[in-house]
Write a protein that holds these residues in place. Structure first.
Motif, PDB file in Angstrom:
ATOM      1  N   ALA A 228      -4.387  -2.281  -4.309  1.00 52.34           N
ATOM      2  CA  ALA A 228      -4.671  -0.906  -4.719  1.00 52.34           C
ATOM      3  C   ALA A 228      -3.607  -0.423  -5.692  1.00 52.34           C
ATOM      4  O   ALA A 228      -3.903  -0.050  -6.817  1.00 52.34           O
ATOM      5  N   CYS A 229      -2.333  -0.455  -5.261  1.00 55.16           N
ATOM      6  CA  CYS A 229      -1.285   0.084  -6.146  1.00 55.16           C
ATOM      7  C   CYS A 229      -0.698  -0.986  -7.061  1.00 55.16           C
ATOM      8  O   CYS A 229      -0.346  -0.708  -8.197  1.00 55.16           O
ATOM      9  N   GLY A 230      -0.523  -2.215  -6.557  1.00 59.28           N
ATOM     10  CA  GLY A 230       0.028  -3.306  -7.370  1.00 59.28           C
ATOM     11  C   GLY A 230       1.530  -3.254  -7.539  1.00 59.28           C
ATOM     12  O   GLY A 230       2.108  -4.114  -8.196  1.00 59.28           O
ATOM     13  N   GLY A 232       3.876  -2.407  -4.760  1.00 58.38           N
ATOM     14  CA  GLY A 232       4.657  -2.420  -3.523  1.00 58.38           C
ATOM     15  C   GLY A 232       4.699  -1.118  -2.753  1.00 58.38           C
ATOM     16  O   GLY A 232       5.539  -0.942  -1.884  1.00 58.38           O
ATOM     17  N   VAL A 233       3.775  -0.208  -3.016  1.00 57.11           N
ATOM     18  CA  VAL A 233       3.844   1.107  -2.383  1.00 57.11           C
ATOM     19  C   VAL A 233       2.838   1.282  -1.245  1.00 57.11           C
ATOM     20  O   VAL A 233       3.156   1.804  -0.182  1.00 57.11           O
ATOM     21  N   CYS A 234       1.596   0.822  -1.429  1.00 54.15           N
ATOM     22  CA  CYS A 234       0.523   1.172  -0.479  1.00 54.15           C
ATOM     23  C   CYS A 234       0.471   0.280   0.751  1.00 54.15           C
ATOM     24  O   CYS A 234      -0.185   0.614   1.736  1.00 54.15           O
ATOM     25  N   LEU A 235       1.134  -0.864   0.719  1.00 52.91           N
ATOM     26  CA  LEU A 235       1.170  -1.851   1.819  1.00 52.91           C
ATOM     27  C   LEU A 235      -0.202  -2.448   2.111  1.00 52.91           C
ATOM     28  O   LEU A 235      -0.428  -2.995   3.191  1.00 52.91           O
ATOM     29  N   CYS A 237      -1.528  -5.031   0.748  1.00 51.14           N
ATOM     30  CA  CYS A 237      -1.648  -6.449   0.397  1.00 51.14           C
ATOM     31  C   CYS A 237      -0.672  -7.319   1.195  1.00 51.14           C
ATOM     32  O   CYS A 237      -0.324  -8.402   0.752  1.00 51.14           O
ATOM     33  N   CYS A 250       1.763  -8.207  -3.960  1.00 55.21           N
ATOM     34  CA  CYS A 250       1.918  -7.661  -5.315  1.00 55.21           C
ATOM     35  C   CYS A 250       3.364  -7.631  -5.786  1.00 55.21           C
ATOM     36  O   CYS A 250       3.639  -7.872  -6.957  1.00 55.21           O
TER      37      CYS A 250
HETATM   38 FE1  FES Z   1      -0.032  -1.781  -2.820  1.00 57.45          FE
HETATM   39 FE2  FES Z   1       0.647  -4.375  -2.762  1.00 57.45          FE
HETATM   40  S1  FES Z   1      -1.140  -3.496  -3.589  1.00 57.45           S
HETATM   41  S2  FES Z   1       1.652  -2.712  -1.790  1.00 57.45           S
END
Ligand code: FES
Length: 263
Positions: A228-230, A232-235, A237, A250
């Protein structure tokens, strides 16, 4: 927080060409992103004319640093990529990146590069880098594809390969079967192979990483996860590595040591 620094650039489409019925090659002019891009990294792109709001991750397939050009190869699998395939020269694409950690390179020994399906894309830049920037023997390249209609990959890598080998699911070209079936013969013929780098479906990477571990060959795998974020923020992945550590694909990857993922 392990967030990657954000670089967003509006790139222009230089070409958007069909390679087969469902795979296309997109060349974007985005010199700032290209200047920083390393093999195995990815970008998050957004079609400025499309209906989808979210950015989507694409592995960096190749770069032309002199001219600031980025190559992405994609399979037309959903609405976003079908809309992308309709875009013509000059259309704007927002490119965020380069993101993540790519492949590592060592001078000693030969590398076997393995790609499966559209996961082959990042192997192009990796092969170019090995051939042009790293002292040592040229890589051997192994591609696992569905059939003879997917041999277009050769044009991108044959200059960088000591040998380019295909397996096809249906036997219509090269060896019939999966990429992993060809590895024992390749290792026998090229005993100087010390590194394997693989990018493709999880099942393929798992089998190859296990084989490499058994043979004592260093193996890096490039993971694919929904992002989603790519940065390292949304967790969204994360996965648990064999060491027990939780990794973000990511930001900590997408390239990981095969032992940590499949060991
Ligand atoms: Fe959001 Fe990896 S895509 S933390």
């Amino acid at each position: 927080m392990n967030a990657t620094k954000k670089l967003v650039e509006i790139g222009n489409i230089v070409s958007n060409t069909e390679l087969s019925a469902d795979v296309s090659a997109l060349v974007l002019e985005c010199p700032q992103v290209v200047a920083e891009a390393k093999p195995g990294q990815f970008v998050m792109i957004k079609n400025e004319m499309g209906s989808t709001y979210l950015r989507r991750p694409f592995g960096v397939a190749d770069v032309d640093k002199e001219n600031g050009l980025l190559l992405l190869v994609y399979r037309k699998a959903g609405k976003g990529t079908q809309e992308l395939a309709l875009l013509e020269e000059g259309s704007p694409i927002s490119v965020e990146g380069p993101l993540g950690k790519g492949f590592s390179f060592k001078e000693a020994g030969r590398t076997l590069l393995i790609g499966g399906g559209v996961g082959i894309a990042p192997i192009i830049y990796t092969a170019r880098h090995l051939s042009e920037e790293i002292t040592g023997p040229k890589p051997v390249i192994l591609f696992g594809v569905r059939n003879h209609k997917e041999l277009f990959w050769s044009d991108f890598v044959e200059d960088f390969a000591e040998k380019l080998i295909y397996t096809t699911d249906d036997g219509s070209y090269g060896r019939k079967g999966f990429a992993i079936d060809a590895i024992p013969d390749i290792l026998a013929k090229y005993p100087d192979i010390r590194h394997i780098k693989v990018c493709g479906p999880t099942i393929m990477m798992k089998g190859i990483a296990e084989l490499a571990i058994k043979q004592g060959i260093e193996c890096e795998v490039s993971l694919e996860k929904r992002m989603a974020c790519g940065i390292g923020v949304c967790l969204g992945c994360t996965f648990a590595g064999k060491s027990g550590k939780r990794w973000k694909v990511c930001a900590d990857g997408p390239v990981f040591d095969g032992v940590e993922v499949f060991g």
